[in-house]
Design a protein around this motif. Structure first.
Motif, PDB file in Angstrom:
ATOM      1  N   LEU A 199      94.038  48.347  12.466  1.00 59.29           N
ATOM      2  CA  LEU A 199      95.026  47.556  12.798  1.00 59.29           C
ATOM      3  C   LEU A 199      95.761  47.849  14.178  1.00 59.29           C
ATOM      4  CD1 LEU A 199      96.910  47.520   9.447  1.00 59.29           C
ATOM      5  CD2 LEU A 199      95.774  45.491  10.685  1.00 59.29           C
ATOM      6  N   ILE A 228      88.505  40.701  19.367  1.00 60.83           N
ATOM      7  CA  ILE A 228      89.797  40.362  18.205  1.00 60.83           C
ATOM      8  C   ILE A 228      89.041  39.817  17.041  1.00 60.83           C
ATOM      9  CG2 ILE A 228      91.448  38.769  17.468  1.00 60.83           C
ATOM     10  CD1 ILE A 228      92.641  39.116  20.360  1.00 60.83           C
ATOM     11  N   GLY A 229      88.060  38.937  17.282  1.00 63.70           N
ATOM     12  CA  GLY A 229      87.314  38.568  16.052  1.00 63.70           C
ATOM     13  C   GLY A 229      86.363  39.539  15.466  1.00 63.70           C
ATOM     14  N   HIS A 244      88.918  41.669  13.227  1.00 62.13           N
ATOM     15  CA  HIS A 244      89.343  40.768  12.358  1.00 62.13           C
ATOM     16  C   HIS A 244      88.149  40.965  10.980  1.00 62.13           C
ATOM     17  CE1 HIS A 244      93.002  38.566  12.772  1.00 62.13           C
ATOM     18  NE2 HIS A 244      92.672  38.843  14.175  1.00 62.13           N
ATOM     19  N   GLN A 245      86.811  40.994  11.612  1.00 67.39           N
ATOM     20  CA  GLN A 245      85.742  40.847  10.549  1.00 67.39           C
ATOM     21  C   GLN A 245      85.673  42.540  10.060  1.00 67.39           C
ATOM     22  OE1 GLN A 245      83.447  38.666   9.836  1.00 67.39           O
ATOM     23  NE2 GLN A 245      82.560  40.038   8.538  1.00 67.39           N
ATOM     24  N   GLN A 246      85.883  43.214  10.929  1.00 69.45           N
ATOM     25  CA  GLN A 246      85.853  44.950  10.416  1.00 69.45           C
ATOM     26  C   GLN A 246      87.131  45.030   9.592  1.00 69.45           C
ATOM     27  OE1 GLN A 246      86.323  47.530  13.908  1.00 69.45           O
ATOM     28  NE2 GLN A 246      86.074  49.406  12.328  1.00 69.45           N
ATOM     29  N   LEU A 247      88.225  44.303   9.672  1.00 73.23           N
ATOM     30  CA  LEU A 247      89.285  44.512   8.872  1.00 73.23           C
ATOM     31  C   LEU A 247      89.080  43.801   7.481  1.00 73.23           C
ATOM     32  CD1 LEU A 247      92.172  45.859   8.340  1.00 73.23           C
ATOM     33  CD2 LEU A 247      93.067  43.599   9.305  1.00 73.23           C
ATOM     34  N   LEU A 248      88.179  42.913   7.641  1.00 68.85           N
ATOM     35  CA  LEU A 248      88.017  42.029   6.306  1.00 68.85           C
ATOM     36  C   LEU A 248      87.123  42.856   5.538  1.00 68.85           C
ATOM     37  CD1 LEU A 248      88.119  39.463   4.547  1.00 68.85           C
ATOM     38  CD2 LEU A 248      86.623  38.733   6.210  1.00 68.85           C
ATOM     39  N   LEU A 258      93.505  46.451  16.618  1.00 72.88           N
ATOM     40  CA  LEU A 258      93.714  44.647  16.560  1.00 72.88           C
ATOM     41  C   LEU A 258      95.039  44.443  17.213  1.00 72.88           C
ATOM     42  CD1 LEU A 258      92.694  42.079  15.684  1.00 72.88           C
ATOM     43  CD2 LEU A 258      93.787  42.596  13.461  1.00 72.88           C
ATOM     44  N   HIS A 259      96.264  45.109  17.121  1.00 77.90           N
ATOM     45  CA  HIS A 259      97.348  44.832  17.752  1.00 77.90           C
ATOM     46  C   HIS A 259      97.200  45.045  19.377  1.00 77.90           C
ATOM     47  CE1 HIS A 259     101.213  46.382  19.462  1.00 77.90           C
ATOM     48  NE2 HIS A 259     101.809  45.446  18.736  1.00 77.90           N
ATOM     49  N   HIS A 304      95.396  42.274  20.533  1.00 86.27           N
ATOM     50  CA  HIS A 304      96.340  41.021  20.694  1.00 86.27           C
ATOM     51  C   HIS A 304      97.054  41.103  22.288  1.00 86.27           C
ATOM     52  CE1 HIS A 304      95.472  38.310  17.319  1.00 86.27           C
ATOM     53  NE2 HIS A 304      95.146  39.255  16.673  1.00 86.27           N
ATOM     54  N   ARG A 358      92.151  52.037   8.054  1.00 85.35           N
ATOM     55  CA  ARG A 358      92.786  50.782   8.037  1.00 85.35           C
ATOM     56  C   ARG A 358      94.058  50.873   9.093  1.00 85.35           C
ATOM     57  NH1 ARG A 358      94.198  46.186   5.648  1.00 85.35           N
ATOM     58  NH2 ARG A 358      96.400  45.591   5.282  1.00 85.35           N
TER      59      ARG A 358
END
Length: 124
Positions: free
Chosen positions: A32, A64-65, A68-72, A35-36, A39, A28
């Motif tokens: 993150l 980024i998308g 986000h999908q991977q994190l979800l 992702l940071h 962004h 995780r």
């Protein structure tokens, strides 16, 4: 911490939740961080000198998308692991706690003047 809250809510034992969260922590944290960074790269592009088009930022937005999908997906897998150790009674208790939390969020939103989701659906 989350494990203590889960235990008090009667969902699962704190040790079981901690074990799941500790096993998840590195993955995780890595997602993150990526992702940071993605962004930040997009923001840097947006404020850089020169012209910028949709085509210039499309790869960053896609990245980024995907993150986000991977994190979800990763979060959903973690929750499935937590659910696997919970009893039906504990799941019912957790559902009731979630309902109360949703009501509190709605009350906070109304106090702050935010429209409720049903108000957003009404055409003006």
């Amino acid at each position: 911490d989350i494990a203590d809250v889960a235990e008090r809510a009667g969902k699962v034992s704190a040790a079981q939740v901690r074990q799941i969260l500790v096993a998840d922590r590195g993955t995780r944290r890595d997602i993150l961080k990526q992702l940071h960074d993605a962004h930040e790269a997009l923001i840097d592009k947006m404020f850089a000198a020169g012209s910028l088009t949709d085509a210039d930022i499309a790869p960053q937005i896609q990245k980024i998308g995907a993150l986000h999908q991977q994190l979800l997906e990763h979060g959903a897998q973690m929750m499935l692991k937590v659910r696997a150790v919970a009893t039906p009674e504990q799941l019912a208790k957790a559902a009731a706690a979630k309902q109360k939390l949703d009501q509190l969020h709605e009350e906070i939103g109304s106090l702050l003047g935010r429209p409720s989701p049903s108000e957003d659906d009404v055409p003006e």
